[in-house]
Design an enzyme around this catalytic site. Structure first.
Site, PDB file in Angstrom:
ATOM      1  N   PRO A   8      37.817  60.603  53.440  1.00 39.37           N
ATOM      2  CA  PRO A   8      36.883  60.252  52.362  1.00 39.37           C
ATOM      3  C   PRO A   8      35.899  61.384  52.083  1.00 39.37           C
ATOM      4  O   PRO A   8      35.358  61.988  53.008  1.00 39.37           O
ATOM      5  CB  PRO A   8      36.168  59.019  52.913  1.00 39.37           C
ATOM      6  CG  PRO A   8      37.092  58.447  53.925  1.00 39.37           C
ATOM      7  CD  PRO A   8      37.783  59.633  54.534  1.00 39.37           C
ATOM      8  N   GLU A   9      35.700  61.686  50.804  1.00 49.78           N
ATOM      9  CA  GLU A   9      34.731  62.697  50.412  1.00 49.78           C
ATOM     10  C   GLU A   9      33.545  61.989  49.757  1.00 49.78           C
ATOM     11  O   GLU A   9      33.432  60.769  49.815  1.00 49.78           O
ATOM     12  CB  GLU A   9      35.406  63.727  49.504  1.00 49.78           C
ATOM     13  CG  GLU A   9      36.562  64.443  50.221  1.00 49.78           C
ATOM     14  CD  GLU A   9      37.253  65.494  49.369  1.00 49.78           C
ATOM     15  OE1 GLU A   9      36.656  65.959  48.374  1.00 49.78           O
ATOM     16  OE2 GLU A   9      38.396  65.861  49.686  1.00 49.78           O
TER      17      GLU A   9
ATOM     18  N   LYS B  94      29.028  63.583  52.949  1.00 50.51           N
ATOM     19  CA  LYS B  94      29.982  62.573  53.407  1.00 50.51           C
ATOM     20  C   LYS B  94      29.397  61.679  54.489  1.00 50.51           C
ATOM     21  O   LYS B  94      30.104  60.829  55.030  1.00 50.51           O
ATOM     22  CB  LYS B  94      31.236  63.264  53.947  1.00 50.51           C
ATOM     23  CG  LYS B  94      31.872  64.264  52.999  1.00 50.51           C
ATOM     24  CD  LYS B  94      33.010  64.994  53.697  1.00 50.51           C
ATOM     25  CE  LYS B  94      33.512  66.165  52.884  1.00 50.51           C
ATOM     26  NZ  LYS B  94      34.586  66.900  53.580  1.00 50.51           N
TER      27      LYS B  94
ATOM     28  N   HIS C 259      43.668  47.352  64.157  1.00 52.29           N
ATOM     29  CA  HIS C 259      42.785  48.492  63.940  1.00 52.29           C
ATOM     30  C   HIS C 259      41.316  48.111  63.804  1.00 52.29           C
ATOM     31  O   HIS C 259      40.495  48.959  63.458  1.00 52.29           O
ATOM     32  CB  HIS C 259      43.247  49.270  62.709  1.00 52.29           C
ATOM     33  CG  HIS C 259      44.682  49.700  62.784  1.00 52.29           C
ATOM     34  ND1 HIS C 259      45.184  50.426  63.852  1.00 52.29           N
ATOM     35  CD2 HIS C 259      45.726  49.479  61.940  1.00 52.29           C
ATOM     36  CE1 HIS C 259      46.476  50.650  63.650  1.00 52.29           C
ATOM     37  NE2 HIS C 259      46.831  50.092  62.509  1.00 52.29           N
TER      38      HIS C 259
ATOM     39  N   ARG D  37      43.069  55.531  62.545  1.00 48.78           N
ATOM     40  CA  ARG D  37      43.252  56.776  63.307  1.00 48.78           C
ATOM     41  C   ARG D  37      42.171  57.018  64.355  1.00 48.78           C
ATOM     42  O   ARG D  37      42.230  58.006  65.089  1.00 48.78           O
ATOM     43  CB  ARG D  37      43.324  57.957  62.334  1.00 48.78           C
ATOM     44  CG  ARG D  37      44.509  57.841  61.368  1.00 48.78           C
ATOM     45  CD  ARG D  37      44.591  59.024  60.423  1.00 48.78           C
ATOM     46  NE  ARG D  37      45.697  58.882  59.493  1.00 48.78           N
ATOM     47  CZ  ARG D  37      45.949  59.736  58.492  1.00 48.78           C
ATOM     48  NH1 ARG D  37      45.165  60.784  58.303  1.00 48.78           N
ATOM     49  NH2 ARG D  37      46.976  59.530  57.695  1.00 48.78           N
TER      50      ARG D  37
ATOM     51  N   LYS E 217      27.538  85.622  50.078  1.00 46.11           N
ATOM     52  CA  LYS E 217      28.603  85.294  51.020  1.00 46.11           C
ATOM     53  C   LYS E 217      29.849  86.157  50.792  1.00 46.11           C
ATOM     54  O   LYS E 217      30.447  86.137  49.728  1.00 46.11           O
ATOM     55  CB  LYS E 217      28.979  83.814  50.891  1.00 46.11           C
ATOM     56  CG  LYS E 217      27.853  82.851  51.258  1.00 46.11           C
ATOM     57  CD  LYS E 217      27.542  82.902  52.753  1.00 46.11           C
ATOM     58  CE  LYS E 217      26.522  81.842  53.131  1.00 46.11           C
ATOM     59  NZ  LYS E 217      26.240  81.832  54.586  1.00 46.11           N
TER      60      LYS E 217
ATOM     61  N   ARG F  12      44.555  73.344  55.600  1.00 46.25           N
ATOM     62  CA  ARG F  12      44.659  72.408  54.489  1.00 46.25           C
ATOM     63  C   ARG F  12      45.595  73.015  53.448  1.00 46.25           C
ATOM     64  O   ARG F  12      46.266  73.997  53.707  1.00 46.25           O
ATOM     65  CB  ARG F  12      43.282  72.155  53.852  1.00 46.25           C
ATOM     66  CG  ARG F  12      42.227  71.571  54.783  1.00 46.25           C
ATOM     67  CD  ARG F  12      40.910  71.459  54.030  1.00 46.25           C
ATOM     68  NE  ARG F  12      39.860  70.814  54.787  1.00 46.25           N
ATOM     69  CZ  ARG F  12      39.009  71.432  55.587  1.00 46.25           C
ATOM     70  NH1 ARG F  12      39.096  72.753  55.753  1.00 46.25           N
ATOM     71  NH2 ARG F  12      38.064  70.758  56.220  1.00 46.25           N
TER      72      ARG F  12
END
EC number: 3.2.2.23
Length: 296
Positions: free
Chosen positions: A2-3, A61, A104, A123, A169, A279
């Site tokens: 989830p973001e 998040k 779960h 998970r 950066k 990713r």
């Protein structure tokens, strides 16, 4: 995972339905769900009993419920000094309604009005912990969240200050968008979407981009997350749901993420996928050309 939009959907649901309720019982069904609470399951359970939820909070998040001891009437209470921090992890769900009978289920809490809140996590990467609130940059946040930067949907988000940081950066712009100490809440999905909208390849060095282009990327990140929030978030499977167990549907509106091999919605070129930080990055090779490698 989830973001920001998905976590905000959950926060709004909790804020509407559990604020003002007192906790009358807590049962930890799996110790991993409270592993971040160093004092252990028994301490978490004992401390939560009788506490009342006074509100909800989120940064990036990270999600939390503010608490007090429940003894004083709501109108006379001082500001909360402790919070229940919720890590959703990869598959955590905060569900309202009858406690589900499933493998779960990790934690269940009962309230004084007879309703219940369940933490379900397939998970087991998520969990609950109690933490003190501290004031950071004028905002009260739990101690474990103190290092996290403001997100683009925060009313006090300083876009120009973040642009200044990004300009200094010497690393990929996508890597910086995922750095929660620079700007929070932009995960892999929404980073790809923002970069596609800005026509910037995620492998470009942040310092190579102009201030207006960096500001544009941040604006697109905010816009795409607002769009996702309006559609209940992004759900690719049944692991992300809101407090009522319903999935979001923004996955149908994604322009970049998960679209490898499909035509770019803007120019028609075939979308590509590259590996990035364990990713995947999805982009259009025509609209978002990779930076040229300089020869020594």
């Amino acid at each position: 995972m989830p973001e920001l939009p998905e976590v905000e959907v959950v926060r709004r649901g909790l804020d509407a339905h559990v604020t003002g309720k007192a906790i009358t019982a807590v049962r930890v069904h799996h110790p991993r769900a409270v592993r971040r609470h160093e004092a252990g399951p028994a301490d978490l359970t004992a401390r939560l009993l009788g506490m009342r939820i006074t509100g909800t909070g989120r940064r990036g998040k990270y999600l939390w419920l503010t608490l007090d001891d429940g003894d004083e009437p709501l109108a006379r209470r001082a500001e909360s000094s402790v919070a229940l921090v919720v890590h959703l992890g990869m598959s955590g769900q905060m569900l309202l309604g009858p406690i589900p009978k499933e493998d779960h289920l990790r934690i269940a809490a009962l309230f004084d009005d007879g309703t219940a809140l369940s933490f379900v996590d397939q998970r087991t990467f998520g969990g609950w912990l109690l933490a003190d609130l501290v004031t950071v940059d004028g905002t009260d946040v739990p101690v474990p969240v103190a290092h996290v930067a403001r997100d683009p949907l925060d009313p006090r988000f300083d876009r120009d200050a973040v642009v200044k940081v990004l300009r200094g950066k010497h690393s990929e712009i996508k890597r910086q968008l995922l750095d929660q100490t620079v700007v929070s809440g932009i995960g892999n999905i929404y980073a790809d979407e923002a970069l596609w909208r800005a026509k910037v390849n995620g492998a470009r060095l942040a310092e190579s981009l102009t201030k207006p282009k960096l500001a544009e990327i941040l604006d697109h990140a905010a816009d795409v997350m607002r769009d996702a929030l309006g559609q209940g978030g992004t759900s690719f499977d049944s692991l992300y749901v809101n407090v009522n167990g319903e999935s979001g549907y923004f996955d149908r509106s994604l322009d970049a993420y998960g679209r490898e091999g499909e035509p770019c919605r803007r120019c028609g070129a075939i979308m590509r996928r590259d590996k990035f930080m364990n990713r995947s990055s999805f982009y259009c090779p025509r609209c978002q050309p990779r930076p040229r490698v300089r020869r020594a």
